[in-house]
Every structure is written in C-alpha cells, then in structure tokens.
Design a protein around this motif. Structure first.
Motif, PDB file in Angstrom:
ATOM      1  N   ASP A 166       0.815  -1.223   0.000  1.00 52.68           N
ATOM      2  CA  ASP A 166       0.000   0.000   0.000  1.00 52.68           C
ATOM      3  C   ASP A 166       0.847   1.271   0.000  1.00 52.68           C
ATOM      4  O   ASP A 166       0.318   2.380  -0.036  1.00 52.68           O
ATOM      5  CB  ASP A 166      -0.886   0.054   1.258  1.00 52.68           C
ATOM      6  CG  ASP A 166      -1.947  -1.027   1.251  1.00 52.68           C
ATOM      7  OD1 ASP A 166      -2.028  -1.768   0.261  1.00 52.68           O
ATOM      8  OD2 ASP A 166      -2.693  -1.121   2.245  1.00 52.68           O
ATOM      9  N   LYS A 167       2.185   1.080   0.105  1.00 49.28           N
ATOM     10  CA  LYS A 167       3.056   2.258   0.249  1.00 49.28           C
ATOM     11  C   LYS A 167       4.096   2.341  -0.871  1.00 49.28           C
ATOM     12  O   LYS A 167       4.382   1.340  -1.520  1.00 49.28           O
ATOM     13  CB  LYS A 167       3.805   2.193   1.592  1.00 49.28           C
ATOM     14  CG  LYS A 167       2.891   2.206   2.798  1.00 49.28           C
ATOM     15  CD  LYS A 167       3.700   2.135   4.083  1.00 49.28           C
ATOM     16  CE  LYS A 167       2.762   2.067   5.281  1.00 49.28           C
ATOM     17  NZ  LYS A 167       3.523   1.855   6.530  1.00 49.28           N
ATOM     18  N   ASN A 215      16.198  13.059   1.660  1.00 51.89           N
ATOM     19  CA  ASN A 215      15.641  13.245   0.306  1.00 51.89           C
ATOM     20  C   ASN A 215      14.644  12.146  -0.081  1.00 51.89           C
ATOM     21  O   ASN A 215      14.356  11.951  -1.260  1.00 51.89           O
ATOM     22  CB  ASN A 215      16.751  13.378  -0.746  1.00 51.89           C
ATOM     23  CG  ASN A 215      17.511  12.082  -0.927  1.00 51.89           C
ATOM     24  OD1 ASN A 215      17.435  11.195  -0.075  1.00 51.89           O
ATOM     25  ND2 ASN A 215      18.224  11.964  -2.026  1.00 51.89           N
ATOM     26  N   THR A 216      14.123  11.442   0.917  1.00 51.14           N
ATOM     27  CA  THR A 216      13.166  10.357   0.637  1.00 51.14           C
ATOM     28  C   THR A 216      11.995  10.394   1.607  1.00 51.14           C
ATOM     29  O   THR A 216      12.192  10.567   2.809  1.00 51.14           O
ATOM     30  CB  THR A 216      13.840   8.973   0.823  1.00 51.14           C
ATOM     31  OG1 THR A 216      15.229   9.105   0.691  1.00 51.14           O
ATOM     32  CG2 THR A 216      13.342   7.962  -0.143  1.00 51.14           C
ATOM     33  N   MET A 217      10.798  10.198   1.071  1.00 47.75           N
ATOM     34  CA  MET A 217       9.619  10.107   1.942  1.00 47.75           C
ATOM     35  C   MET A 217       8.823   8.839   1.631  1.00 47.75           C
ATOM     36  O   MET A 217       8.928   8.275   0.533  1.00 47.75           O
ATOM     37  CB  MET A 217       8.728  11.350   1.827  1.00 47.75           C
ATOM     38  CG  MET A 217       8.133  11.601   0.472  1.00 47.75           C
ATOM     39  SD  MET A 217       6.836  12.888   0.475  1.00 47.75           S
ATOM     40  CE  MET A 217       7.725  14.377   0.809  1.00 47.75           C
ATOM     41  N   ILE A 218       8.074   8.393   2.617  1.00 49.03           N
ATOM     42  CA  ILE A 218       7.168   7.259   2.410  1.00 49.03           C
ATOM     43  C   ILE A 218       5.776   7.842   2.209  1.00 49.03           C
ATOM     44  O   ILE A 218       5.358   8.737   2.955  1.00 49.03           O
ATOM     45  CB  ILE A 218       7.128   6.325   3.660  1.00 49.03           C
ATOM     46  CG1 ILE A 218       8.537   6.019   4.195  1.00 49.03           C
ATOM     47  CG2 ILE A 218       6.328   5.059   3.377  1.00 49.03           C
ATOM     48  CD1 ILE A 218       9.331   5.044   3.394  1.00 49.03           C
ATOM     49  N   ALA A 219       5.088   7.321   1.199  1.00 50.84           N
ATOM     50  CA  ALA A 219       3.751   7.839   0.917  1.00 50.84           C
ATOM     51  C   ALA A 219       2.806   6.683   0.605  1.00 50.84           C
ATOM     52  O   ALA A 219       3.256   5.563   0.330  1.00 50.84           O
ATOM     53  CB  ALA A 219       3.809   8.799  -0.273  1.00 50.84           C
ATOM     54  N   GLN A 220       1.521   6.956   0.672  1.00 55.00           N
ATOM     55  CA  GLN A 220       0.545   5.945   0.264  1.00 55.00           C
ATOM     56  C   GLN A 220       0.659   5.753  -1.251  1.00 55.00           C
ATOM     57  O   GLN A 220       0.880   6.722  -1.990  1.00 55.00           O
ATOM     58  CB  GLN A 220      -0.877   6.417   0.563  1.00 55.00           C
ATOM     59  CG  GLN A 220      -1.205   6.485   2.030  1.00 55.00           C
ATOM     60  CD  GLN A 220      -2.688   6.763   2.232  1.00 55.00           C
ATOM     61  OE1 GLN A 220      -3.547   6.110   1.647  1.00 55.00           O
ATOM     62  NE2 GLN A 220      -2.982   7.735   3.065  1.00 55.00           N
ATOM     63  N   TYR A 261      -5.965   8.589  -6.453  1.00 53.26           N
ATOM     64  CA  TYR A 261      -6.832   7.685  -5.677  1.00 53.26           C
ATOM     65  C   TYR A 261      -5.942   6.684  -4.962  1.00 53.26           C
ATOM     66  O   TYR A 261      -5.080   6.073  -5.597  1.00 53.26           O
ATOM     67  CB  TYR A 261      -7.772   6.906  -6.601  1.00 53.26           C
ATOM     68  CG  TYR A 261      -8.817   7.764  -7.275  1.00 53.26           C
ATOM     69  CD1 TYR A 261      -9.974   8.134  -6.586  1.00 53.26           C
ATOM     70  CD2 TYR A 261      -8.652   8.188  -8.594  1.00 53.26           C
ATOM     71  CE1 TYR A 261     -10.947   8.916  -7.202  1.00 53.26           C
ATOM     72  CE2 TYR A 261      -9.622   8.978  -9.214  1.00 53.26           C
ATOM     73  CZ  TYR A 261     -10.757   9.333  -8.507  1.00 53.26           C
ATOM     74  OH  TYR A 261     -11.706  10.102  -9.112  1.00 53.26           O
ATOM     75  N   ASN A 262      -6.171   6.488  -3.650  1.00 54.88           N
ATOM     76  CA  ASN A 262      -5.417   5.428  -2.965  1.00 54.88           C
ATOM     77  C   ASN A 262      -6.114   4.087  -3.187  1.00 54.88           C
ATOM     78  O   ASN A 262      -7.121   4.016  -3.920  1.00 54.88           O
ATOM     79  CB  ASN A 262      -5.199   5.755  -1.479  1.00 54.88           C
ATOM     80  CG  ASN A 262      -6.475   5.728  -0.658  1.00 54.88           C
ATOM     81  OD1 ASN A 262      -7.549   5.391  -1.167  1.00 54.88           O
ATOM     82  ND2 ASN A 262      -6.367   6.100   0.602  1.00 54.88           N
ATOM     83  N   LEU A 263      -5.588   3.018  -2.576  1.00 57.85           N
ATOM     84  CA  LEU A 263      -6.131   1.688  -2.852  1.00 57.85           C
ATOM     85  C   LEU A 263      -7.571   1.537  -2.354  1.00 57.85           C
ATOM     86  O   LEU A 263      -8.296   0.650  -2.789  1.00 57.85           O
ATOM     87  CB  LEU A 263      -5.221   0.596  -2.271  1.00 57.85           C
ATOM     88  CG  LEU A 263      -3.786   0.594  -2.845  1.00 57.85           C
ATOM     89  CD1 LEU A 263      -2.963  -0.545  -2.277  1.00 57.85           C
ATOM     90  CD2 LEU A 263      -3.789   0.514  -4.375  1.00 57.85           C
ATOM     91  N   LYS A 264      -7.970   2.424  -1.413  1.00 58.75           N
ATOM     92  CA  LYS A 264      -9.369   2.399  -0.943  1.00 58.75           C
ATOM     93  C   LYS A 264     -10.246   3.319  -1.791  1.00 58.75           C
ATOM     94  O   LYS A 264     -11.392   3.591  -1.435  1.00 58.75           O
ATOM     95  CB  LYS A 264      -9.426   2.832   0.517  1.00 58.75           C
ATOM     96  CG  LYS A 264      -8.821   1.821   1.462  1.00 58.75           C
ATOM     97  CD  LYS A 264      -8.951   2.320   2.901  1.00 58.75           C
ATOM     98  CE  LYS A 264      -8.224   1.413   3.853  1.00 58.75           C
ATOM     99  NZ  LYS A 264      -7.604   2.179   4.955  1.00 58.75           N
TER     100      LYS A 264
END
Ligand code: UDP
Length: 242
Positions: free
Chosen positions: A23-24, A78-83, A183-186
């Motif tokens: 999901d990420k 320089n890195t991020m975690i996102a949906q 749109y995210n997975l939901k």
C-alpha cells in the motif's frame, strides 16, 4: 536506493520505488530541474533534499488541518514514504496573484492581486504540452467524475487558505501553486506529488520597495541564479516557525 526496492516510475524531479508494504511507496527527490516542458534542464546539488524537507513539513501542516494527503513519513533527507496512489492526470493550478502563463495568455497585468482565487486545470500530458482544459473536456475524456472534480476543486481552495496564511506568517506571498491528486487503494482522493518551491510561486515579503524577489523555480526559469539559496531560505523560515 537499496536494490531490493523496484523503481516503479521516474519523473522529472522524483523517483518512485516499491515498499515492503504494497500500500506504500518510497519517493526519492532528485536534484534535477526542468522548465518549459523539459526544454530547459539543469541539476542543483541539494535541491532534492530541500524539496523533500519542505514538502514533508507542508504535508504535515495540511494533514493537521484535515486535508487528506499521500504523505506518511520522512524516511531520510531526500526520501519520503507515501501511500500508493493512482495519479489523476490533471494539474490543478490555483492563482492568487496574476503571473506567468496567465499574463501571457490574457490581458491581465503581471502582479495583479486577483479578487478571488482562480483555478486553472491542465491536462497532465507531456506530448500535448500540458494544455489548459475545461470541465466539459475532462468529462468527455472520462478522466474523473464531475463529483470528484468538484471535490478536488473544493480541496484546492481549502489548501490555498491554509497555505496562504502559513506562508504569510513567514513573510512569503503565495502567488500561485500547482497540485496533483490521486486515488489510494481504498479509492479515496488524496493530495499527492509535492508542495515545494518547484511548484509554488513564493515572493519575499521582507522587501522594502515593491520589487519582486522570487524564492522559487522562477530563479531557474528566468536565469536569476541563487536557486539553492532561495530554497534554503524557505526551508529555514519554515523550520524557524514550526
Ligand atoms: N507549475 C508546475 N508545473 C508545471 C506548470 C506550472 O508546478 O508544469 C506551477 C508553477 O510553478 C506555478 C504555477 O504552477 O507555481 C502556475 O504556473 P504557470 O501556469 O504560470 O506556468 P509558467 O509560467 O510556469 O509556465
């Protein structure tokens, strides 16, 4: 980036990698800068890091104000975690002050403060040179429903209120900015991409006379120099404030 992560997509300013959690995604901000649909290109050492830090802070501010965004956490500078999202191929530009393409395409004078925010929607399509489009054309192309488009417009206006007041408190005029949604997975609509001086016009309000001092990508577009200094100044003001 670690070999175990698959490069899913590489854009002009960012790389998107897979994450252990399906999901990420992991988003790495690059030092590359492009303008005029990538006709002009350069590299600025440290830009990726600054945009990642600035974007993270802005996303956190928006989340606190109940705006749904893809941002989850900063992984490193320089890195991020996102949906993980499916990008809606529209660029939503909101303008508070007339500048840039608005003044090239209309008779509105550069620097005019608009009586109300103007929203211009562009089709995200490099081959077509990101043309300005209409609600009816969006419907014809079946890009999103008119209900979802209204929701995006409503979110953009809310984001403007939050950002305008935040930037004013750190002595910056928010002239205009570009947003992207997905749109995210939901299947929920989320603000995606980045919010940084690469896609916002920010003018310094700490100026005694009326001269425009751009602290954003116009420093590159218009060969003004001092891009890293400008982005660092924005990052410094944000950190001093929050
Ligand atoms: N913008 C962007 N990506 C684009 C085009 C514009 O992020 O591909 C941002 C730009 O930084 C500015 C706003 O959208 O904050 C409005 O840009 P404008 O339409 O005036 O285009 P420009 O003058 O940059 O060609």
């Amino acid at each position: 980036m670690n070999d175990k992560y698959e490069l899913l997509y590489e854009g002009k300013a960012k790389k998107v990698f897979s994450h252990d959690d399906k999901d990420k995604v992991i988003i790495e901000f690059k030092d590359d800068a492009t303008a005029f649909n990538a006709l002009k290109k350069a590299k600025f050492e440290g830009k990726g890091k600054l945009n990642c830090l600035i974007s993270s802070r802005i996303f956190e501010l928006l989340i606190k104000n109940n705006i749904p965004t893809h941002f989850l956490e900063l992984k490193n500078e320089n890195t991020m975690i996102a949906q993980k999202i499916k990008v809606i191929p529209l660029e939503i530009v909101l303008r508070n002050t007339a500048y840039g393409s608005l003044c090239k395409q209309t008779t509105i004078k550069s620097g005019t403060v608009l009586v109300k925010p103007l929203i211009d929607i562009y089709l995200k399509n490099d081959e077509l040179n990101d043309p300005l489009i209409t609600k009816d054309r969006i419907e014809l192309m079946n890009i999103i429903s008119s209900k979802d488009l209204d929701l995006i417009i409503d979110l953009t206006l809310k984001i403007n209120l939050i950002l305008k007041s935040f930037f004013k408190s750190i002595q910056l005029q928010l002239v205009d900015f570009k947003l992207e949604f997905g749109y995210n997975l939901k299947n929920n609509i989320l603000l995606a991409d980045e919010i940084s001086p690469d896609n916002c016009r920010l003018w310094d309000l700490n100026q005694k006379n009326d001269i425009i001092v751009s602290l954003d990508k116009d420093r590159f577009r218009n060969d003004l120099g001092g891009l890293i200094e400008a982005y660092s100044e924005i990052n410094r003001r944000i950190n001093d404030f929050i």
